[in-house]
Design an enzyme around this catalytic site. Structure first.
Site, mmCIF file in Angstrom:
data_model
loop_
_atom_site.group_PDB
_atom_site.id
_atom_site.type_symbol
_atom_site.label_atom_id
_atom_site.label_comp_id
_atom_site.label_asym_id
_atom_site.label_seq_id
_atom_site.Cartn_x
_atom_site.Cartn_y
_atom_site.Cartn_z
ATOM 1 N N GLU A 158 0.888 -1.671 0.297
ATOM 2 C CA GLU A 158 -0.277 -0.207 -0.168
ATOM 3 C C GLU A 158 0.777 1.638 0.107
ATOM 4 O O GLU A 158 1.686 1.443 0.809
ATOM 5 C CB GLU A 158 -0.897 0.364 0.972
ATOM 6 C CG GLU A 158 -2.447 1.263 1.110
ATOM 7 C CD GLU A 158 -3.034 0.983 1.962
ATOM 8 O OE1 GLU A 158 -3.720 1.466 2.355
ATOM 9 O OE2 GLU A 158 -2.446 0.878 3.393
ATOM 10 N N MET A 292 -0.097 -2.722 8.567
ATOM 11 C CA MET A 292 -0.764 -3.283 7.345
ATOM 12 C C MET A 292 -1.294 -4.045 7.141
ATOM 13 O O MET A 292 -1.663 -5.566 7.531
ATOM 14 C CB MET A 292 0.786 -3.850 6.009
ATOM 15 C CG MET A 292 -0.651 -3.375 4.695
ATOM 16 S SD MET A 292 -1.786 -1.968 3.947
ATOM 17 C CE MET A 292 -2.186 -2.632 3.165
ATOM 18 N N HIS A 326 -7.756 -1.706 14.811
ATOM 19 C CA HIS A 326 -7.812 -0.462 14.107
ATOM 20 C C HIS A 326 -7.828 -1.547 12.657
ATOM 21 O O HIS A 326 -8.188 -1.281 12.107
ATOM 22 C CB HIS A 326 -6.216 0.043 14.012
ATOM 23 C CG HIS A 326 -6.339 1.022 12.687
ATOM 24 N ND1 HIS A 326 -6.712 2.084 12.335
ATOM 25 C CD2 HIS A 326 -6.141 0.749 11.717
ATOM 26 C CE1 HIS A 326 -6.563 2.964 11.590
ATOM 27 N NE2 HIS A 326 -6.169 1.857 10.910
ATOM 28 N N GLU A 327 -6.715 -2.703 12.701
ATOM 29 C CA GLU A 327 -6.005 -2.944 11.968
ATOM 30 C C GLU A 327 -7.079 -4.387 11.410
ATOM 31 O O GLU A 327 -8.170 -4.673 10.190
ATOM 32 C CB GLU A 327 -5.339 -3.671 11.978
ATOM 33 C CG GLU A 327 -3.644 -3.205 12.025
ATOM 34 C CD GLU A 327 -3.887 -1.944 10.571
ATOM 35 O OE1 GLU A 327 -3.974 -2.594 10.006
ATOM 36 O OE2 GLU A 327 -3.128 -0.860 10.665
#
Length: 883
Positions: A158, A292, A326-327
């Protein structure tokens, strides 16, 4: 009819002011370089790394759907050498293959028109394994226990680096299935998005074939391999693993248990169970500094995932949970449903930030999640409450809208900033508060169900929330996501008993800002009464029946993304009512007061007068807000004659809290007390408190002899204080400990302490470490930034970086490449440095660095102006109020 016509007119005016109204996802209308006539459906990729020279050989077969006849195939490729290409078994001549690294495009010119329908493309290529986290990269690390240096591989794709690993349609709207096969040493574990389908020994190692993924965007692919261990558990049909270098897997036990808890919560919240058969949480020791959300194989920098009960602090534990939440939210928002183009990156990151905080707060209410300091993606940036960090940037002339136009790959990599993450998060929290939790969740579930395995725009989310709430969510939201900035609501009590509210754009160091109006979901309460709401759609509004002698508080719990400024009568009533306010509202008042001081809308006495009136407290969030302000001012006054006076005043403010907390943890004290103790000790150390300096030195000596003598929560602040005042002997001891330690957290604490030394000679010794292999790549570059921030010598850090910029940038990942050089100027407060940065950028930095350069120039100019304004006000305040 007149009401309907008025509504249409208002909608038209809003649309005219904000530009064209965004449309729901349409593949053909989605931005991007790549033609839409050809769509990949399935990739079969084979990669053979060469660890001797850090290159790799690859081949792939891609099933294509040609939607209309074409004479060429255009896809993405970067720093790949294409050795052969064929279409439907017919090999193309070398002259037909054009790989352009500048445009990042691979063009295959066909001998004749390729008819609409299904076709097969095969390619053979080679590429390089990078040192930094771009594409396929390698990491050197120190093996746990043995201390032997080892190497492993990882990927970071990303936003636009999958094209460095294999030629592909590397734009998010081109979803496809990916089947990866890799060749690795026989004693290595290889990990990708899906489980291993088969494994066989071959000459030189083993060939590992992974199962095919569901349709997904190219940037979500992952490949990690090395001498790895794992621990595992299961939630229903989903296998969960934490994977780390040998000897470290057990440090993932906390993350493994948290992952299971979070996965159950998300399966229920989203109404769609996690769709892949496994979820790997992978700790890697370098390459990049964050995490990520690769689908099914999330990668984390080690300190974001591994927790050592003997050596890790309570803050690390909380940060790990927050990053996990979050991930894992991305597995739905970002992976199952993906933004159509990078202009809507906030759909991924803003939502995951909000959802991760919501989940973390659900299971850990005692952490005061919405008030907690965010772990920054970039350690050069100041920490703070997520919303406050975003609002500081959003008040400046260099801000941008949450939805921002993205034209190039470099712009896509630069979009990962506080506005995208934290303003996006703050707006969603405000919107949920306005619509109601149950209605908001229903809208989210509709959105996921309607768009799974596909792409979306922001309009798709607003449509789902509008359907669930029967409100025109898009009209409310447009002002917050499609225009930059945020409002200030001014409160004034009128003679007729009404409270007049007025909104305007709130700015800092930003003259002649354009005037804007927001639809503000206001919340307010007369202290002691029932809270109420108001959608403020115009420049002014009024509250009636508010008694003249009753305190009125706007923005309950600070959930709204706006500032509030009270007139003198309203402010005095609030000061008198402070003991009746909850922690969230007190922190909100502190934050707004400091913002008003920065903006020149109030004297510094407004803020410190509020601090003086606060009831005695050891609430973490409240004290840390004050510590953050004191820290900012203390650093701003470096080399200023007024600094000593300010430090004395700041010590006077903090000493009562430290006296209450003491040095030693008490049995069964809440974790946040340990965090506060660490913050106060660190702050008093920075403020040259003699008792704290002596106490830190004494504890360091004991710690060197008996490491268990210093509690994990106190290691970072004690080492930082000792390092800040280090002589040669102390610096050498810290460095020796850093070299020997295999504890992830302790090693980071040692090097952070080295970064804070103030002796110019030792500062240079610390900086030299960044060019060695002592630290993982991302940690090495951040070391320079920490020296700039913590040593008091940003000029030495900059001169070192300027002389070694090429070597440093070789260690920076794609997300940081356009920010790194400019970020090293952040801690200057001299207008001449702003001019120096502009000249350096013109001569040495790429055009894509311009937005970050402009931000830092603005920050330097603000600091220079604020410093002049602050000094006189501080002297007057301290002289009359230190008693």
């Amino acid at each position: 009819m007149r009401v309907l016509l008025l509504a249409v007119l208002i909608s038209f005016l809003i649309s005219s002011l904000l530009g064209a109204v965004e449309k729901p996802f349409n593949f053909n209308e989605t931005p991007g370089k790549l033609p839409k006539e050809v769509v990949p459906k399935e990739y079969a990729i084979r990669i053979v790394p060469n660890l001797d020279n850090f290159t790799f050989a690859g081949s792939e077969s891609v099933k294509l759907n040609v939607r209309s006849p074409v004479h060429q195939l255009v896809l993405n490729g970067l720093e790949l050498s294409i050795e052969a290409a064929s279409v439907d078994g017919n090999e193309l001549p070398v002259a037909a293959i054009n790989a352009d690294n500048e445009s990042e495009l691979l063009t295959l010119t066909l001998p004749s028109e390729l008819a609409a329908g299904d076709h097969d493309l095969t390619l053979r290529f080679t590429g390089k394994i990078n040192q930094q986290g771009q594409g396929l990269f390698y990491m050197r690390y120190q093996e746990h226990g043995s201390g032997v240096r080892k190497v492993m591989l990882g990927t970071q794709f990303e936003a636009t680096d999958a094209r460095r690993f294999f030629p592909c349609w590397d734009e998010p709207a081109f979803r496809a299935r990916f089947q990866l096969t890799v060749v690795v040493p026989e004693n290595w574990l290889a990990v990708s998005n899906m489980p291993i389908e088969s494994e066989q020994k071959i000459e030189g190692g083993k060939e590992v074939r992974f199962a095919s993924t569901p349709p997904m965007s190219s940037y979500l692919n992952v490949f990690v391999a090395g001498e790895l261990d794992f621990i595992e558990s299961r939630v229903g049909p989903t296998q969960i693993r934490v994977i780390a270098t040998k000897g470290n897997a057990e440090l993932g036990r906390y993350a493994l248990n948290a992952s299971a808890e979070i996965l159950k919560y998300y399966n229920d919240y989203f109404g769609v169970p996690y769709p892949l058969p496994k979820l790997d949480q992978i700790a890697i020791p370098g390459g990049f500094g964050g995490a990520m959300e690769n689908w099914g194989g999330i990668t984390y920098y080690e300190s974001r995932l591994l927790f050592d009960p003997k050596n890790s602090s309570g803050e690390t534990k909380q940060n790990i949970y927050g990053v996990l939440a979050h991930e894992m939210a991305h597995m739905w928002f970002g992976d199952l449903v993906t933004m159509a183009w990078w202009d809507n990156l906030w759909l991924n990151e803003g939502f995951a930030s909000w959802m991760g905080s919501k989940c973390t707060a659900h299971f850990n209410s005692e952490w005061e999640v919405w008030l907690a300091r965010e772990l920054p993606r970039d350690p050069t940036r100041r920490t703070g409450i997520a919303k406050e960090v975003a609002m500081e940037g959003d008040a400046r002339s260099t801000t941008h809208s949450i939805q921002q136009p993205i034209a190039t790959e470099a712009e896509a990599n630069s979009a990962f900033d506080d506005i995208t993450y934290k303003k996006g998060q703050s707006f969603l929290r405000m919107l949920e508060s306005f619509l109601g939790e149950d209605v908001f969740r229903e809208g989210v579930q509709r959105y996921i169900a309607a768009h799974e395995y596909s792409n979306t725009t922001t309009a798709d989310l607003w449509n789902a929330l509008s359907d669930a709430s029967n409100k025109f969510v898009g009209e409310i939201a447009a002002g917050w996501t499609e225009q930059a900035g945020f409002p200030l609501v001014s409160v004034k009590r009128e003679a007729d008993g009404k409270v007049r509210l007025t909104q305007e754009r709130f700015t800092v160091n930003f003259k002649d800002a354009s005037r804007r109006v927001w639809q503000i979901p206001l919340t307010y309460v007369v202290i002691g009464e029932t809270p109420a709401t108001l959608l403020m759609s115009d420049k002014t509004a009024a509250l009636e029946n508010i008694a003249a002698d009753r305190a009125l508080k706007l923005n309950l719990k600070g959930a709204g993304n706006y500032r509030v400024q009270y007139d003198v009568p309203s402010w005095n009533l609030l000061l008198a009512a402070l003991p009746k306010l909850g922690i969230e509202d007190r922190v909100n008042l502190l934050s707004d007061a400091w913002a008003l001081v920065q903006a020149g809308r109030a004297p510094v006495g407004l803020y410190f007068g509020l601090v003086k009136k606060l009831p005695a407290s050891t609430d973490l969030a409240e004290c840390e807000q004050i510590i953050n302000v004191l820290d900012f001012v203390n650093r701003l006054l470096v080399d200023s004659s007024e600094r000593e006076s300010f430090q004395g005043y700041a010590r006077w403010l903090l000493r009562p809290t430290f006296a209450t907390l003491g040095w030693e943890p008490k049995p069964d004290e809440p974790p946040k007390v340990g965090r506060l103790r660490a913050s106060v000790i660190g702050a008093l150390g920075d403020l040259n408190d003699p008792d704290v300096l002596a106490g830190c030195r004494e504890r360091f000596e004991k710690y060197v002899a008996h490491p268990a003598s210093l509690p994990p929560d106190l290691r970072a602040p004690v080492l930082a204080v000792v390092g800040h005042h280090a002589d040669d002997k102390t610096w050498n001891k810290l460095h020796e400990l850093g070299l020997k330690s295999t504890s992830i957290e302790d090693k980071q604490n040692y090097y952070d302490a080295l970064a804070g030394t103030t002796d110019p000679k030792l500062v240079k010794k610390t900086l030299a470490i960044a060019l060695t292999d002592e630290l993982p790549t991302s940690r090495a570059t951040f070391l320079v930034s920490r020296v700039g921030r913590d040593s008091g010598h940003p000029e030495i850090a900059w001169e070192f970086a300027k002389a070694n910029m090429k070597a440093l940038l070789a260690k920076v990942d794609a997300a940081g490449a356009n920010r790194y050089a400019a970020s090293l100027f952040t801690f200057f407060s001299d207008d001449a440095r702003a001019d120096e940065l502009k000249k350096y950028a013109t001569k040495s930095l790429p055009p894509a660095s311009a937005p970050e350069v402009n931000k830092i120039v603005d920050e330097i100019q603000f600091r220079a102006e604020f410093k002049k304004r602050l000094v006189t006000q501080l002297n007057d305040w301290i002289e009359h109020n230190r008693r």
